[in-house]
Design an enzyme around this catalytic site. Structure first.
Site, short mmCIF file in Angstrom:
data_model
loop_
_atom_site.label_atom_id
_atom_site.label_comp_id
_atom_site.label_asym_id
_atom_site.label_seq_id
_atom_site.Cartn_x
_atom_site.Cartn_y
_atom_site.Cartn_z
N HIS A 67 0.81 -1.22 0.00
CA HIS A 67 0.00 0.00 0.00
C HIS A 67 0.84 1.27 0.00
O HIS A 67 0.44 2.27 -0.59
CB HIS A 67 -1.01 -0.04 1.15
CG HIS A 67 -2.11 -1.05 0.90
ND1 HIS A 67 -2.16 -2.26 1.55
CD2 HIS A 67 -3.14 -1.05 0.02
CE1 HIS A 67 -3.20 -2.96 1.09
NE2 HIS A 67 -3.80 -2.25 0.17
N ASP A 116 -6.97 0.25 -7.49
CA ASP A 116 -6.56 -0.97 -6.79
C ASP A 116 -7.59 -2.06 -6.99
O ASP A 116 -8.26 -2.49 -6.06
CB ASP A 116 -6.39 -0.63 -5.29
CG ASP A 116 -5.73 -1.77 -4.53
OD1 ASP A 116 -5.13 -2.65 -5.16
OD2 ASP A 116 -5.82 -1.77 -3.29
#
Lengths: 539, 513
Positions: B278, B376
């Protein structure tokens, strides 16, 4: 007709493989509802008895277009483009579109008939223009059309159910022998050759619209033999290649191999690309009703639906049309400078009982179709390759189903809900018999046919169906039997009778949206020429 | 005529052995409940040492409570013992399914867990004292205590071995607890034969045993609705959460001090190293963007990307678009996930939209632009996800990216799916974006790839947010270098009407299987 048993019903309509899987005895009640509709029910047949009341009022228009299908609407579109705005379009149905009508529901719109438009080749100017107007294409910097990715048919386009699972593509590769593959290769090589072939005048062997293709005698000779004979002379005898080629005949023409003109069957495969590769298609949830809606908007209030035309009479100059509200009411006589009869030839011959038209009508044969729209609350189980736009069942006489939500990212229902449109063309040799079968079919029988057909691939389909509506098309599409397309009756049928002009896809002998458009534009341009309106041809 | 003779009195020794076998089984079961609760607590609530100690402590003290309460049980001891076994079977047996169902659906999971632990512990605590009293007449006291307690501890050993080695790997937590419950119920039923002469109303007692056995069998059959046996075998760690949402199967597994999220069987993150993924996904785009106020996160319903986004003080508004409400609910309602994302989705700057990202973008007013976009999505292994990697989608992304903005797109592994990775870059370029691909090592995934894009040509960014765990300005340029085994390969453009990426991806991952 004597009542068929359930098994006989399946055998007759869908063939032995589907019938073999049928449980004997009477099936339990279906856990869903639906209705049966059909363009031919009632209204159309009233034409036959119509004595015609004396018209109560009269009016004038420069042009009257009888028939609000793609051909009639395209004629109107062409007149508008040339600045001729004093026309009327008279459509019998409750909605315009003919076999390109669609429906709407809480989840999505869906088609009831024609459901895609192949991307036109650059020579098909009018189709290109239409695609641009629809917002489905724009002109690229190199002058060629660039099609909108969102309206091109998304991948995966096709899958086929063979044995116990789905596979990608239409040709049933699973379990194919070396000989099967060789036959497919041979057929594809022939299609590639025909795609690349140009005649002495530089025309394609096969083109859409067909008027742009070659009329060389060695090619038109293909119209005199059946596709079965053509395959036989090339030694293509395997079940798989025959099924694959026949699927095209059933899908586009509602005919079996032995009844399809070889020219027409090859046209299906070799008219749209340069290399024989897969077509690029434009498609929408509601199918070609998208095109109809666009053209109907262009016609605006000049388009009347529910308008029952009872007669068309050529006058010394101009022509006269008698029309009454389909629901009953006073008739109206419209005197027009020109009339476009944009209806099937059989209907044209009834409205205008001229010996030439009546002779032609006997040669023009339309096939019967059964279409079902299945509103699904969720997707049923499915093994193998995932759902495609077009889903075909090997071994069934149905044409499988298309998925209305294939092109959309968001629809009105819960996740997993959709509408499947299931198609069956009745390929019986005797069109009259097929027609009688179809009209004898109850909703329940039709629904059982659909469920029996799909159950092989989706065992829990019944539990997934929210509702199932059926449309019986008695006379859906022109059937190009051997000798029809290049026979004298078809070739002369587009000739005007005085100030009555003709437009309809059956004038090409091929049931295609582009042919309907071509004839509509052609008829309109004939009229524009008579009226000495200067305009460049779009053909 | 012969009448059915009463069961011939077994030789006393054989009967005693049988009763001790029952003790062994009962104590094995008792330990398995304890371990199951401890495992669940440490998986679900994190911080395994504390949770495990807490559960064991509570359980043991509850057993003490049970032992103390046993003094008020008098008369009909054998029958009461059978009833006790049935109670343990029901409460213990259904404890894991119950926890499984409540987890993620109730705001306060801990009280439910601890209440169950106390209840099961208390019931189990009653077992041995009652047993001792039943056997009192048969054995001398010192022998009785020695034998019962040694068998009890032996049972604990059996349980502690079976639980990690056989039960959890083969059955998963839910089935383990139901199966152990079934053992308790069967012990109860067996006792009705062993102590038949001491039980009044035998048929009725046996009928009750039968009913509990049937209930537990039904539970075992129904366990398939929570997790299937096949699914348990698929994952290397026990499943602690699993839901079939309208769009996907969401599974959380836990073990070895971390937990993992799987969507349709594909790993999305491991709590162990998700920070590497992330940080790499979010911060380079922030470094590259001219402004950082309006942020869009597409996919990423777990809230972990949003957590990284919210570290940037300039951020004024974050819009998270994830199609699956079950995913964004997981990020908020499941304590372990909410802990990991720091409650990111509850931040007042964050707006959650449950919509198809393509439909949402297409419906956005033309002027609505974002400074930073984080894309994502799961890997393109189906056509419905593959569409989110097409020119059509990237053109929409282009149109809603601010002129000075930057976007980062998770782009699968350039090592394991090299053509797929470069297909994404090629497709982004065709959509009119300038692309700088980069990659990062995420142990759970391997070498992972991303695409940094802007509407204007740009250099490798610098000026990362300080204080990150993985990234720094010193290591960032290296991420944009591709060695020979990762370097660019030719690939077609992925379009809605060809979905070539799904085919690349499937071919590349199939090769690895």
């Amino acid at each position: 007709m004597t009542r068929l048993s359930r098994r006989e019903l399946l055998l007759t309509f869908l063939g032995p493989l589907v019938a073999a899987g049928c449980r004997s005895g009477r099936a339990p009640a279906l856990p869903f509802e639906g209705t049966v509709a059909g363009a031919d029910d009632g209204l159309g047949h009233r034409l036959r008895q119509a004595a015609g009341p004396e018209p109560a009022r009269s009016s004038r228009a420069e042009v009257v277009v009888v028939g609000g299908g793609l051909a009639g609407l395209s004629a109107a579109w062409r007149l508008s483009r040339a600045g001729l705005e004093d026309y009327r379009v008279l459509e019998l149905g409750a909605a315009p579109g003919g076999t390109s009508v669609g429906g709407t529901g809480p989840v999505t719109a869906f088609p009831w008939g024609a459901h895609y438009l192949p991307c036109p080749q650059p020579h098909a100017r009018a189709v290109e223009l239409l695609a641009e107007e629809l917002g489905a294409a724009r002109r690229g910097s190199d002058g060629r059309l660039v099609f909108d990715e969102a309206q091109l048919c998304r991948a995966p386009q096709e899958r086929v159910f063979v044995g116990d699972r789905w596979y990608e593509g239409l040709y049933p590769r699973a379990g194919a022998t070396a000989r099967d593959r060789e036959e497919l290769e041979l057929f594809q090589a022939e299609v590639r050759r025909l795609c690349a072939l140009r005649d002495a005048r530089g025309r394609r062997a096969f083109a859409v619209p067909m008027a742009h293709g070659s009329d060389d005698a060695d090619l038109t000779a293909l119209d005199r033999i059946s596709m079965a004979e053509w395959l036989e002379t090339r030694g293509l005898r395997g079940e798989r290649i025959r099924w694959f080629v026949e699927y095209g005949c059933r899908d586009d023409y509602g005919l079996g191999l032995a009844d399809t003109s070889a020219w027409a069957a090859l046209h299906y495969h070799a008219s749209r690309t340069d290399d024989g590769g897969p077509d690029d298609l434009l498609t929408w949830p509601e199918g070609n009703a998208r095109i109809v809606a666009h053209l109907a908007r262009r016609a605006g209030p000049r388009l009347a639906t529910g308008a029952l035309v009872t007669s068309v009479r050529p006058l010394a100059r101009g022509a006269e049309v008698v029309v009454a509200p389909a629901g009953g009411g006073p008739a109206e006589r419209i005197t027009a400078g020109q009339v476009v009869l944009a209806v099937p030839r059989t209907v044209a011959a009834r409205l205008l009982p001229h010996p030439r038209l009546q002779a032609e009508a006997r040669a023009f044969e339309a096939g019967a179709w059964l279409v079902a729209n299945l509103g699904l609350r969720r997707r049923p189980r499915s093994r193998g390759f995932p759902e495609a736009w077009d889903n075909v069942l090997h071994g069934s006489r149905s044409l499988g189903y298309v998925v209305a939500t294939h092109q959309v990212d968001r629809h009105g229902g819960p996740p997993g809900a959709t509408v499947w449109t299931w198609y069956l063309s009745l390929t019986a040799r005797d069109a009259g018999e097929a027609h009688r079968w179809l009209l004898g079919l109850s909703w329940r029988e039709a629904a059982e046919l659909v469920v029996a057909d799909l159950r092989r691939a989706h065992p829990d389909i019944e539990q997934c169906i929210e509702r199932l509506d059926v449309w019986r098309w008695g006379h859906a599409m022109i059937r190009p039997r051997p000798g029809f397309v290049f026979g004298p009756l078809r070739r002369g049928a587009a000739e005007p009778l005085g100030d009555v002009h003709f437009a309809h896809t059956d004038l090409s002998g091929l049931p295609l949206a582009e042919e309907a458009q071509w004839h509509g534009i052609r008829a309109a341009e004939e009229i524009l020429a008579r009226r000495r309106v200067r305009t460049d041809s779009l053909l | 005529m012969t009448s059915p003779s009463p069961p011939a009195a077994r030789p006393a020794a054989a009967r005693t052995t049988a009763l001790f076998t029952a003790v062994l089984l009962v104590s094995t079961c008792g330990l398995v409940y304890e371990l199951a609760a401890g495992a669940l607590a440490s998986y679900v609530l994190g911080d395994s040492v504390t949770q495990f100690s807490l559960v064991i402590g509570l359980y043991l003290s509850a057993m003490g409570l049970g032992a103390w309460l046993s003094r008020w049980i008098d008369g009909q001891l054998a029958r009461r013992f059978v009833d006790l076994e049935l109670a343990v079977a029901l409460v213990g047996g259904f404890s894991a399914p119950l926890l499984f169902l409540t987890f993620g659906r109730v705001a306060h999971f801990r009280p439910v867990l601890f209440a169950l632990v106390v209840l099961v512990g208390t019931l189990v605590g009653l077992e041995i004292p009652l047993f001792l009293r039943i056997l009192r007449q048969r054995l001398e006291f010192k022998e009785l205590v020695a034998k019962v307690l040694s068998v009890d501890y032996l049972g604990a050993l059996v349980g502690s071995l079976l639980f990690p080695l056989l039960l959890v790997p083969r059955l998963g937590l839910v089935r383990t607890s139901l199966a152990i419950g079934l053992v308790n119920a069967l012990v109860g039923l067996w006792t009705t034969w062993l102590l038949a002469e001491e039980i009044r109303g035998l048929p009725w007692v046996r009928a009750r045993c039968g009913a509990v056995v049937v209930l537990l069998l039904l539970g075992l059959a129904g366990a398939d609705r929570l997790t299937s046996l096949g699914e348990e075998a698929l994952f290397s760690d026990p499943i602690i959460y699993s839901r079939q949402s309208a769009y996907q199967r969401i599974v959380v597994t836990a073990g070895r001090g971390s937990f993992q999220l799987f969507l349709d069987g594909n790993l999305q993150f491991s709590s162990l190293d998700e920070y590497r993924y992330h940080e790499a996904l979010v911060h380079p785009a922030f470094a590259a963007a001219g402004r950082r106020e309006e942020v869009l996160v597409l996919g990423g319903g777990d809230g972990l990307a949003v957590r990284e986004v919210l570290r940037h003080p300039e951020v004024r508004r974050v819009t998270l678009v994830d199609i699956d409400p079950a995913m964004t609910a997981l990020a908020v309602d499941v304590p372990m996930v909410r802990q990991l994302n720091g409650g990111a989705l509850l931040d007042p700057r964050v707006q959650v939209v449950n919509e198809d990202a393509m439909a949402w973008l297409a419906a956005l007013p033309p002027g609505r632009r974002f400074d930073v976009v984080v894309v994502d999505f799961p890997d393109p292994n189906t056509f419905s996800v593959g569409k989110l990697y097409t020119t059509r989608f990237y053109r929409l992304l282009h149109d809603h990216l601010a002129p000075e903005g930057a976007a980062a797109i998770q782009s699968t592994s350039p090592l394991l799916a090299r053509t797929s990775f470069w297909c994404i870059a090629t497709t982004l370029e065709r959509a009119g974006l300038f692309v700088r691909p980069y990659h990062a090592a995420v142990p759970s995934f391997g070498e992972w790839g991303f695409s940094l894009v802007r509407r204007v040509p740009f250099a490798v960014p610098s000026g990362l947010l300080p204080g990150l765990r993985y990234l720094s300005d010193a290591v960032l340029p290296g991420l944009f270098e591709f060695g020979p085994d990762l370097s660019r390969v030719p690939a077609e453009v992925n379009r809605l009407d060809n979905q070539i990426l799904v085919h690349y991806y499937e071919a590349e991952w199939r090769r690895l299987e």
